[in-house]
Design an enzyme around this catalytic site. Structure first.
Site, mmCIF file in Angstrom:
data_model
loop_
_atom_site.group_PDB
_atom_site.id
_atom_site.type_symbol
_atom_site.label_atom_id
_atom_site.label_comp_id
_atom_site.label_asym_id
_atom_site.label_seq_id
_atom_site.Cartn_x
_atom_site.Cartn_y
_atom_site.Cartn_z
ATOM 1 N N SER A 234 1.201 -3.529 -6.379
ATOM 2 C CA SER A 234 0.460 -4.544 -5.654
ATOM 3 C C SER A 234 -0.645 -3.974 -4.763
ATOM 4 O O SER A 234 -1.528 -4.707 -4.321
ATOM 5 C CB SER A 234 1.427 -5.351 -4.783
ATOM 6 N N LYS B 213 -3.835 -2.507 4.077
ATOM 7 C CA LYS B 213 -3.367 -3.504 3.111
ATOM 8 C C LYS B 213 -3.070 -4.825 3.829
ATOM 9 O O LYS B 213 -2.537 -4.838 4.943
ATOM 10 C CB LYS B 213 -2.112 -2.989 2.401
ATOM 11 N N SER C 157 4.613 0.007 -6.117
ATOM 12 C CA SER C 157 3.321 -0.565 -5.727
ATOM 13 C C SER C 157 2.386 0.376 -4.989
ATOM 14 O O SER C 157 1.248 0.019 -4.706
ATOM 15 C CB SER C 157 3.536 -1.831 -4.877
#
Length: 491
Positions: free
Chosen positions: A156, A78, A180
């Protein structure tokens, strides 16, 4: 040989050790898959050169008999994790061009274990979002389809979820501040676990809300989550909130035996207007755990209704403090100034240009609730509510409950552009934020599909520091649910 992209971390590990496949072959297969996945927009910085060097080193370790479980496993990282010499922008324009001179603790531990980095994954800007629509790189598209509509992969960690679901990597790192990891996992039919706060180091992870942020793995199944989580965990002196606790062999705890375990069903999670499909999934999951030998107990978490408002005071307050460092002085974007502009104008213009609308909204909310005259009315009150929410969980666990079962999300994945109202978007976190406020471990497991064939997830919440037990209950649920659906390739 089986299609390499269909392997799990566990099956790939076993194939690597037996010599059926090399890490170089595995890595090349995933790099090829990524090259053909531009429509998904999951990867934003590909790192094939780094991947190939790491894969060759992993093969040498395997050959020498020095191979941890993650050795040779290709992963996506990420964009919130700092990776040395590789763009790490948190999907924000204000960090354009930023290449850290250091490596996050999580990625350091994964790479020390022999894992391979395929590239950096898309996400909501500074992890602020539930649909992956706030990224400077543009939307991630869910590999699952409903008719002709493009669906959100959740946020997210939407890039991480989409990449794992589309078989672009064997696993991915995610972060979870209010759901998330768990919400995008549910939206894409994969498994995602948020560990206990302090179990995984936050050092080198770009901060959103420091008392809530926690990194975790996003994988194809529960066994993979156990393997990857063990490699990510561990005490880190560089993180003042890191717990100095031994890291168990989580995979060894996956027996599937949950006889006598007490599973709590919180009445407050039966929300008004919740879709019948979600209610049925929850009831089915409850029945599955009961059939597996668990005792089902109705419980109450009375302060649940205050969780969302408390979260959306505390998280923006911490964000406004953390994001004050992005000022155009030391790194990242700096606005062009007009004649006569001073440092104040530089700050204002840089932040106005660099931050997207959602980040600006949360920074302004956070600054407001921390300001003189409002601190006690909002921030301090939210902190007190947070303590009450944690006490609710403490009381339930003290009464003998081993894990709590809830829906992961209030719906299946929705269409991109569908939720324009920020409040409606925030409601996506209704089942997940309590876990962050209380610092508990939580996992999302795919357990069914809706009428459109889209995946639905169930959430299990565990006792603090008992990720092994939580993973085992999740494993039993996974075995009973038998979820095997995959998105049909269209990208």
């Amino acid at each position: 040989m089986t299609d390499l992209s269909k392997l799990t971390i566990a099956s790939a590990r076993d194939s690597l050790r037996k010599g059926d496949v090399s890490s170089v072959e595995l890595t090349n297969a995933y790099l090829s898959a990524i090259e053909g996945s531009d429509k998904l927009n999951a990867f934003v910085h590909n790192t094939p050169e780094i991947a190939k060097v790491q894969a060759e080193a992993a093969d040498a370790r395997i050959k020498a008999g020095d191979a941890p479980d993650m050795c040779g496993i290709p992963l996506g990282i990420k964009d919130l994790f700092c990776t040395k010499g590789v763009p790490s922008q948190a999907a924000s324009g204000i960090l354009a061009g930023f290449k850290p001179e250091y490596e996050s603790t999580v990625t350091t531990q994964l790479f020390d274990a022999g894992a391979v980095m395929l590239g950096k994954l898309n996400m909501d800007e500074f992890a602020m979002g539930s649909s992956n629509e706030t990224s400077v790189y543009g939307n991630v598209i869910n590999p699952w389809k409903s008719g002709d509509r493009d669906l959100t992969p959740g946020g997210s960690s939407g890039g991480s979820a989409a990449a794992v679901a589309a078989d672009l990597c064997l696993g991915a790192t995610g972060t979870d501040t209010g759901g998330s990891i768990r919400q995008p996992a549910a939206f894409t039919g994969i498994t995602g676990i948020k560990p206990t706060y302090g179990r995984v180091s936050r050092w080198g992870v770009v901060a959103f809300a420091s008392s809530l942020d926690q990194a975790g793995p996003m994988t194809k199944d529960v066994r993979d989550a156990a393997i990857m989580l063990e490699a990510m965990c561990g005490y880190d002196a560089k993180d003042s909130t890191s717990a100095d606790l031994a890291v168990p062999n989580f995979e060894a705890m996956l027996t599937g035996d949950i006889k006598g375990k007490v599973i709590g069903i919180p009445k407050e999670y039966h929300m008004d207007g919740m879709p019948a499909e979600i209610e049925k999934l929850w009831a089915d999951g409850t029945a599955m755990l009961k059939d597996a030998g668990a005792e089902i107990r109705n419980i109450s978490l009375p302060h649940t209704k205050y969780a969302l408002p408390a979260y959306y005071v505390i998280a923006p307050a911490e964000a406004s403090s953390n994001l004050a460092r992005y000022d155009g002085v030391r790194f990242g974007h700096r606005a062009k100034l007009a004649a006569g502009d001073g440092i104040t104008e530089m700050y204002e213009k840089t932040r106005a240009e660099g931050f997207g609308p959602e980040v600006q909204r949360r920074v302004m909310v956070g600054t407001y609730v921390l300001s003189a005259g409002f601190y006690d009315a909002y921030y301090n009150r939210a902190r007190k509510v947070r303590a009450l929410i944690k006490r609710d969980f403490d009381d339930v666990f003290a009464a003998g409950v081993d894990a709590i079962l809830t829906p992961a999300t209030p719906s299946a994945a929705f269409a991109l552009g569908e939720n324009f109202d920020p409040i409606q978007m925030y409601l996506n976190d209704v089942f997940t934020v309590t876990v962050n406020l209380a610092g508990l471990p939580g996992i999302s497991v795919p357990a069914g599909v809706d009428a459109q064939g889209l995946p639905l997830g169930l959430q299990l919440i565990g006792r603090p520091w008992e990720e092994g037990d939580l993973l085992n209950v999740a494993y039993a649920l996974e075995q009973s649910a038998g979820f095997v659906a995959k998105p049909q390739k269209w990208w």
